[in-house]
Design an enzyme around this catalytic site. Sequence first.
Site, short mmCIF file in Angstrom:
data_model
loop_
_atom_site.label_atom_id
_atom_site.label_comp_id
_atom_site.label_asym_id
_atom_site.label_seq_id
_atom_site.Cartn_x
_atom_site.Cartn_y
_atom_site.Cartn_z
N LEU A 46 0.86 -1.18 0.00
CA LEU A 46 0.00 0.00 0.00
C LEU A 46 0.90 1.22 0.00
CD1 LEU A 46 -2.84 -0.69 2.61
CD2 LEU A 46 -3.17 -0.14 0.20
N ASP A 47 0.51 2.26 -0.73
CA ASP A 47 1.26 3.51 -0.71
C ASP A 47 1.29 4.06 0.72
OD1 ASP A 47 1.76 3.52 -3.43
OD2 ASP A 47 0.00 4.72 -3.92
N PRO A 48 2.34 4.83 1.08
CA PRO A 48 2.41 5.40 2.43
C PRO A 48 1.17 6.21 2.81
CG PRO A 48 4.50 5.67 1.32
CD PRO A 48 3.56 5.12 0.30
N ALA A 50 -1.86 5.68 1.81
CA ALA A 50 -3.06 4.84 1.80
C ALA A 50 -3.16 4.06 3.10
CB ALA A 50 -3.02 3.88 0.61
N ARG A 183 -4.25 5.61 -8.09
CA ARG A 183 -3.74 6.95 -8.46
C ARG A 183 -3.76 7.14 -9.97
NH1 ARG A 183 1.74 7.49 -7.19
NH2 ARG A 183 1.99 5.30 -6.65
#
Length: 232
Positions: A46-48, A50, A183
Amino acid sequence: MNFKEGVIIPIDKPYGITSFKALAHVRYLCTQANDGKVKIGHAGTLDPLATGVLILATGKMTKQIETLQAHTKEYVATLQLGATTPSYDMEHEVNEKFPVEHITRELIDKTLPQFVGDIEQIPPTYSAVKVDGKRAFDYRRSGKEVVLKAKNIHIDEIEVLNFDTAKMQLTIRVGCGKGTYIRALARDLGRAMNSGAYLTALRRTRVGDVKVEDCVNYDQFETWLQQQIIDK
């Protein structure tokens, strides 16, 4: 609970930390509780910025990671319409603005279906996609441009949860397959409506059958671990 034989531990990753940092923290606590090193991996980063479902696997269950990564995922995303950032989320400042006067709920409903099904998607350049052995975001952060190839992905469904016309913010629920960048979906949706868009919030609410309400709260993981019976 036997870490060597393997345990699947879904956690609710908080905002602002990388998946690797979350994994490292859990590995440290499990190692302490196990009185010995614990092998652990995750099934899909997961992106930071998110939050939500991050599935961790220990011991022999790490062999299941590839299978777990292939499971369908569900996200709830909030998009700011009319602007973009270099990363298409809030990691960077807005770098371009676009008109929004023409964006209506009808236009949104008309545009979304083109992103459902088997589609091609170019990952964001601020991503962990590898180019010549380096991560794409490493090139970008060092000031270099990078061109990424489109990938085939599958999006099962997109549902509009809310459209705030005053703030021009759109909240959607997305069910999708492996490799989908929400994104990039925001970027492409903005472009398809002759405007721009970036994420202001992203939460992964499900991976396969594991829902976010089934997850262990990251900040309470140590307390949760103390309540488990560990077979050493």
